[in-house]
Design a protein around this motif. Structure first.
Motif, mmCIF file in Angstrom:
data_model
loop_
_atom_site.group_PDB
_atom_site.id
_atom_site.type_symbol
_atom_site.label_atom_id
_atom_site.label_comp_id
_atom_site.label_asym_id
_atom_site.label_seq_id
_atom_site.Cartn_x
_atom_site.Cartn_y
_atom_site.Cartn_z
ATOM 1 N N TYR A 35 0.725 -1.755 0.631
ATOM 2 C CA TYR A 35 -0.312 0.082 -0.491
ATOM 3 C C TYR A 35 0.521 1.604 0.210
ATOM 4 C CZ TYR A 35 -3.353 3.679 1.734
ATOM 5 O OH TYR A 35 -3.547 4.782 1.873
ATOM 6 N N ASP A 36 1.569 1.542 0.567
ATOM 7 C CA ASP A 36 3.083 2.236 0.868
ATOM 8 C C ASP A 36 3.137 2.171 -0.252
ATOM 9 O OD1 ASP A 36 1.760 2.785 3.802
ATOM 10 O OD2 ASP A 36 3.583 1.699 4.548
ATOM 11 N N GLU A 37 3.881 1.572 -1.041
ATOM 12 C CA GLU A 37 4.695 2.065 -2.478
ATOM 13 C C GLU A 37 3.381 2.280 -3.144
ATOM 14 O OE1 GLU A 37 6.605 -1.373 -5.704
ATOM 15 O OE2 GLU A 37 6.895 -2.025 -3.271
ATOM 16 N N LEU A 38 2.675 1.851 -2.819
ATOM 17 C CA LEU A 38 1.480 2.571 -4.232
ATOM 18 C C LEU A 38 1.198 4.046 -4.007
ATOM 19 C CD1 LEU A 38 -0.713 -0.658 -4.743
ATOM 20 C CD2 LEU A 38 0.842 0.160 -6.579
ATOM 21 N N VAL A 39 1.039 4.335 -2.586
ATOM 22 C CA VAL A 39 1.125 5.479 -2.816
ATOM 23 C C VAL A 39 1.611 6.465 -3.334
ATOM 24 C CG1 VAL A 39 0.604 7.610 -0.630
ATOM 25 C CG2 VAL A 39 -0.731 5.465 -0.414
ATOM 26 N N ALA A 40 3.100 6.058 -3.343
ATOM 27 C CA ALA A 40 4.193 6.218 -3.360
ATOM 28 C C ALA A 40 4.508 6.731 -4.882
ATOM 29 C CB ALA A 40 5.329 6.282 -3.088
ATOM 30 N N GLN A 41 3.492 5.515 -5.728
ATOM 31 C CA GLN A 41 4.081 6.036 -6.998
ATOM 32 C C GLN A 41 2.896 6.756 -7.738
ATOM 33 O OE1 GLN A 41 3.506 1.829 -8.319
ATOM 34 N NE2 GLN A 41 4.899 0.810 -7.872
ATOM 35 N N VAL A 42 1.975 6.705 -6.537
ATOM 36 C CA VAL A 42 0.972 7.365 -6.398
ATOM 37 C C VAL A 42 1.743 9.270 -6.553
ATOM 38 C CG1 VAL A 42 -1.740 9.063 -6.357
ATOM 39 C CG2 VAL A 42 -1.323 6.286 -7.045
ATOM 40 N N ASP A 43 1.323 9.669 -5.563
ATOM 41 C CA ASP A 43 2.647 11.009 -5.424
ATOM 42 C C ASP A 43 3.470 11.444 -6.249
ATOM 43 O OD1 ASP A 43 1.068 11.008 -3.071
ATOM 44 O OD2 ASP A 43 2.672 10.407 -2.332
ATOM 45 N N GLN A 44 3.828 10.553 -6.971
ATOM 46 C CA GLN A 44 4.994 10.573 -8.183
ATOM 47 C C GLN A 44 4.709 10.558 -9.694
ATOM 48 O OE1 GLN A 44 7.892 8.005 -7.978
ATOM 49 N NE2 GLN A 44 8.438 8.094 -5.395
ATOM 50 N N GLY A 45 2.995 10.237 -9.546
ATOM 51 C CA GLY A 45 2.474 9.831 -10.797
ATOM 52 C C GLY A 45 2.749 8.754 -11.463
ATOM 53 N N ALA A 46 3.005 7.886 -11.463
ATOM 54 C CA ALA A 46 4.024 6.565 -11.756
ATOM 55 C C ALA A 46 3.474 5.546 -11.448
ATOM 56 C CB ALA A 46 5.888 6.886 -11.786
ATOM 57 N N PHE A 47 1.821 5.672 -10.811
ATOM 58 C CA PHE A 47 1.052 4.564 -11.167
ATOM 59 C C PHE A 47 0.435 4.190 -12.131
ATOM 60 C CE2 PHE A 47 -3.154 2.563 -10.508
ATOM 61 C CZ PHE A 47 -2.453 1.412 -8.976
ATOM 62 N N GLN A 48 0.468 3.104 -12.825
ATOM 63 C CA GLN A 48 -0.278 2.773 -14.007
ATOM 64 C C GLN A 48 -1.618 1.851 -13.625
ATOM 65 O OE1 GLN A 48 0.344 3.989 -16.752
ATOM 66 N NE2 GLN A 48 1.625 5.178 -16.652
ATOM 67 N N LEU A 49 -2.976 2.206 -13.905
ATOM 68 C CA LEU A 49 -4.126 1.107 -13.342
ATOM 69 C C LEU A 49 -4.190 -0.063 -14.875
ATOM 70 C CD1 LEU A 49 -6.148 1.449 -11.158
ATOM 71 C CD2 LEU A 49 -7.558 2.363 -13.010
ATOM 72 N N ARG A 50 -4.047 -1.563 -13.773
ATOM 73 C CA ARG A 50 -4.479 -1.919 -14.531
ATOM 74 C C ARG A 50 -6.045 -2.572 -14.931
ATOM 75 N NH1 ARG A 50 -2.763 -8.262 -12.438
ATOM 76 N NH2 ARG A 50 -3.100 -8.325 -14.592
ATOM 77 N N THR A 51 -6.215 -2.266 -16.417
ATOM 78 C CA THR A 51 -7.621 -2.554 -16.995
ATOM 79 C C THR A 51 -6.880 -3.266 -18.619
ATOM 80 O OG1 THR A 51 -6.723 -0.568 -18.381
ATOM 81 C CG2 THR A 51 -7.558 -0.281 -15.884
ATOM 82 N N ALA A 52 -8.396 -4.314 -18.641
ATOM 83 C CA ALA A 52 -8.489 -3.913 -19.863
ATOM 84 C C ALA A 52 -9.540 -4.196 -20.698
ATOM 85 C CB ALA A 52 -7.783 -6.467 -19.451
#
Length: 290
Positions: free
Chosen positions: A246-263
């Motif tokens: 969770y903390d790692e994903l929050v950090a990715q979101v803060d950096q604008g680097a999170f990629q949401l998994r969709t299909a």
């Protein structure tokens, strides 16, 4: 039988069923889509919901009876076609039993049916599950349909894609809270939701997701096309995560680097009705490229 009710001078409320079913939802969203395609002069907007549709029109341009006639024509046409929806499936990570919703729910125990347990413990017990872990498994192992978006900006209401006897059902708080953490994963009746903003609420609180679903500044990649992520017809698969992830994903979101998994997926109502256990599994497999 479909029921039409005027809503003042500019709205027509269309009720396809008195209970939420995927059949009623499909009618609502398919009629809504076809109505938008037809671009009828005087009809300014329409909003599908769990088992209904609300249409706004300009009475100086089109009469309510003519709006109803168009809707009846569209609904009748769908009686002879397969109910198929081209949509997408989205993976939403969730930290269940998180410290933030726990702190809030403990502040409001006097408003709860069971002040001596937590929301998720209570939900597990009244659904005849062995405990919190079993509830998390039941909540996250099957996908959910986004049947409508609203109440507050960007908040999705989700209907579990399982047989009626397996649907998780939990009543809302006896009286609403004055606080709910942003991005809380909640539940009321048979509907799951994600609170898009912090504020009052009455749904049971089970966890939080690190993924923003509403942002007026559209800073995240998955929000670049719209400040509101979810739309009716989306399919959601919750994925439990631990605090470290969770903390790692929050950090990715803060950096604008999170990629949401969709299909992208095609949902066929008849196929789902014929196999309510196996068919949802094939939708989830699309997230893994299978």
């Amino acid at each position: 039988m479909t029921r039409y009710t005027p809503g003042g001078d500019e709205h027509l409320f269309v009720e396809y069923s008195e209970e939420m079913t995927l059949e009623a939802f499909f009618t609502s969203i398919l009629v809504s889509q076809e109505l938008a395609v037809r671009k009828i002069d005087g009809i300014t907007e329409n909003c599908p919901a769990n088992a209904s549709l609300q249409v706004r029109f300009d009475p100086d341009v089109i009469a309510a009876r003519d709006v109803q006639r168009e809707l009846e024509d569209i609904e009748a046409a769908f009686g002879d076609v397969d109910k198929v929806l081209d949509t997408r499936i989205v993976e939403i990570p969730v930290l269940y039993n998180d410290p933030w919703t726990h702190e809030v729910l403990m502040r409001f125990r006097e408003r709860h049916q069971d002040p001596d347990s937590t929301d998720i413990e209570y939900a597990a017990r009244i659904n005849d599950l062995s405990g919190v872990d079993a509830f998390i498994e039941a909540h996250s192992s099957t996908p959910w349909f986004v049947s409508t978006v609203g109440f507050v900006a960007g908040l999705p209401f989700m209907y579990q894609m399982v047989e009626r006897r397996r649907q998780l059902q939990v009543p809302k708080y006896l009286t609403p809270r004055t606080d709910t953490p942003r991005l809380t994963v909640g539940h009321g009746g048979c509907f799951a939701c994600i609170y898009s903003v912090r504020g009052a609420g009455g749904y049971q609180m089970f966890g939080v997701t690190p993924i923003p679903i509403y942002d007026v500044e559209q800073r995240q990649p998955h929000l670049r096309n719209s400040m509101i992520f979810f739309r009716a017809g989306d399919i959601v698969k919750f994925r439990p995560v631990d605090r470290a992830e969770y903390d790692e994903l929050v950090a990715q979101v803060d950096q604008g680097a999170f990629q949401l998994r969709t299909a992208d997926v095609r949902f066929e109502l008849d196929a789902y009705t014929a196999d309510q256990t196996g068919y949802p599994t094939t939708l989830v497999e699309a997230l893994n490229g299978r």
